[in-house]
Design a protein around this motif. Structure first.
Motif, PDB file in Angstrom:
ATOM      1  N   LEU A  18       0.832  -1.200   0.000  1.00  0.00           N
ATOM      2  CA  LEU A  18       0.000   0.000   0.000  1.00  0.00           C
ATOM      3  C   LEU A  18       0.870   1.254   0.000  1.00  0.00           C
ATOM      4  O   LEU A  18       0.616   2.196  -0.766  1.00  0.00           O
ATOM      5  N   GLU A 210      -8.034   8.449  -2.538  1.00  0.00           N
ATOM      6  CA  GLU A 210      -9.303   7.873  -2.964  1.00  0.00           C
ATOM      7  C   GLU A 210      -9.136   6.974  -4.189  1.00  0.00           C
ATOM      8  O   GLU A 210     -10.052   6.220  -4.531  1.00  0.00           O
ATOM      9  N   ASN A 211      -7.985   7.079  -4.842  1.00  0.00           N
ATOM     10  CA  ASN A 211      -7.769   6.335  -6.086  1.00  0.00           C
ATOM     11  C   ASN A 211      -6.346   5.776  -6.132  1.00  0.00           C
ATOM     12  O   ASN A 211      -5.503   6.230  -6.902  1.00  0.00           O
ATOM     13  N   GLY A 228      -4.218 -12.403  -4.498  1.00  0.00           N
ATOM     14  CA  GLY A 228      -4.649 -11.360  -3.565  1.00  0.00           C
ATOM     15  C   GLY A 228      -3.590 -10.931  -2.586  1.00  0.00           C
ATOM     16  O   GLY A 228      -3.796  -9.987  -1.819  1.00  0.00           O
ATOM     17  N   ASP A 231      -2.856  -7.381  -3.347  1.00  0.00           N
ATOM     18  CA  ASP A 231      -3.987  -6.528  -3.709  1.00  0.00           C
ATOM     19  C   ASP A 231      -4.019  -5.288  -2.823  1.00  0.00           C
ATOM     20  O   ASP A 231      -3.697  -5.348  -1.629  1.00  0.00           O
ATOM     21  N   VAL A 232      -4.430  -4.178  -3.414  1.00  0.00           N
ATOM     22  CA  VAL A 232      -4.551  -2.912  -2.688  1.00  0.00           C
ATOM     23  C   VAL A 232      -5.918  -2.317  -2.995  1.00  0.00           C
ATOM     24  O   VAL A 232      -6.308  -2.226  -4.167  1.00  0.00           O
ATOM     25  N   ARG A 233      -6.646  -1.937  -1.964  1.00  0.00           N
ATOM     26  CA  ARG A 233      -7.930  -1.277  -2.186  1.00  0.00           C
ATOM     27  C   ARG A 233      -7.719   0.125  -2.747  1.00  0.00           C
ATOM     28  O   ARG A 233      -6.763   0.809  -2.381  1.00  0.00           O
ATOM     29  N   ALA A 234      -8.628   0.547  -3.607  1.00  0.00           N
ATOM     30  CA  ALA A 234      -8.490   1.851  -4.264  1.00  0.00           C
ATOM     31  C   ALA A 234      -8.572   3.004  -3.261  1.00  0.00           C
ATOM     32  O   ALA A 234      -7.864   4.005  -3.396  1.00  0.00           O
ATOM     33  N   LYS A 235      -9.407   2.858  -2.257  1.00  0.00           N
ATOM     34  CA  LYS A 235      -9.588   3.920  -1.262  1.00  0.00           C
ATOM     35  C   LYS A 235      -8.895   3.516   0.033  1.00  0.00           C
ATOM     36  O   LYS A 235      -9.160   2.449   0.587  1.00  0.00           O
ATOM     37  N   THR A 239     -10.592  -0.833   8.124  1.00  0.00           N
ATOM     38  CA  THR A 239     -11.736  -1.743   8.074  1.00  0.00           C
ATOM     39  C   THR A 239     -11.920  -2.367   9.456  1.00  0.00           C
ATOM     40  O   THR A 239     -10.960  -2.568  10.194  1.00  0.00           O
TER      41      THR A 239
END
Length: 273
Positions: A18, A210-211, A228, A231-235, A239
């Motif tokens: 990230l 945010e992106n 995965g 994997d990195v979340r866009a926002k 959590t």
């Protein structure tokens, strides 16, 4: 052009991918997932030691030139960016030699509460129920207890990295070490990235949290039997979830985040964000 070299290290599942995905939004910076440089570095150190019968012809000046040249030349081909971050958990064990090769380099060790690291790895395993993971030597059997024991071993995914961070944290080159907590990175990325830029002496950059995009790891993760993994979340954001670890396993690691212990903070001047 003189390229500035920095390093990302630390614990697995603690935000190193990230962080790289965010940093690479800055056109001055090249950053990526864990790569081959540290492994090559380690092999060269071994092959230039007394293990090699020709080491009588190799001086420390040769060793320094070869090791420094490895990193500089790799990135001379890889990217034109003036600032480079190389990522690998091994770097925390190399802080003494890196301090000599690149005196201005920073090492950012990503850390996270250890039970949640173990929880995150177990979630990946269960998500990819049809593919045994390289994390566990592609073995399909075993219980969660066996998997956690494997992770915690001295050469395990978590055990090795944890000991490496601890070695650097209590070592003699702490002026070049920064601990970036996953919890800070996802809950307050603005503060986290400002601290990173201040630490490495680079002008601050306005990132788009945010992106965030990172698609370099898909083929690597597939081959490792762990889709995965990178994997990195866009926002960017925290959590909330319940752990899938049995209570006794969660408790086993509940007090292992040593950097949060008051007595540990008294013995070092490492920057913790």
């Amino acid at each position: 052009m003189e390229r500035k070299i920095h390093f990302i290290s630390g614990l697995p599942r603690s935000g190193s991918t990230l962080l790289s995905a965010i940093l690479r939004q800055n056109p001055r910076i090249h950053a990526g997932m864990t790569g081959p440089v540290a492994g090559l570095f380690n092999t060269l150190q071994t092959e230039m030691s007394g293990k090699n019968e020709f080491s009588v012809f190799i001086t420390d000046a040769h060793r320094k030139a070869v090791l420094k040249g490895l990193i500089e030349n790799y990135y001379a081909i890889q990217t034109p960016a003036p600032v480079v971050f190389d990522t690998h958990r091994l770097w925390c064990t190399k802080i003494a030699v890196l301090n000599e090769l690149f005196p201005d380099a920073g090492i950012i060790a990503c850390v996270r509460e250890v039970p949640w690291i173990v929880d995150s790895v177990e979630r990946l395993v269960r998500k990819n129920k049809y593919q045994p993971s390289s994390i566990f030597n592609y073995q399909a059997g075993g219980t969660i207890y066996a998997r956690v024991d494997h992770l915690a071993e001295k050469d395990g995914l978590v055990g090795f990295a944890y000991r490496a961070v601890k070695e650097a944290y209590f070592g003699e080159h702490t002026q070049r070490l920064m601990l970036l907590q996953y919890e800070t990175l996802v809950s307050d990325p603005v503060r986290a990235l400002r601290a990173v830029y201040d630490f490495i002496g680079e002008p601050r950059f306005e990132h788009d949290f945010e992106n965030v995009a990172f698609d370099d790891g898909a083929s690597f993760d597939q081959r490792a039997g762990t889709p995965g993994l990178h994997d990195v979340r866009a926002k960017v954001g925290p959590t909330t979830r319940k752990t899938i670890l049995p209570p006794d396993l969660f408790r086993r690691f509940a007090n292992e985040s040593f950097w949060r212990h008051p007595e540990a903070k008294q013995h070092t001047d490492v920057l913790i964000v």
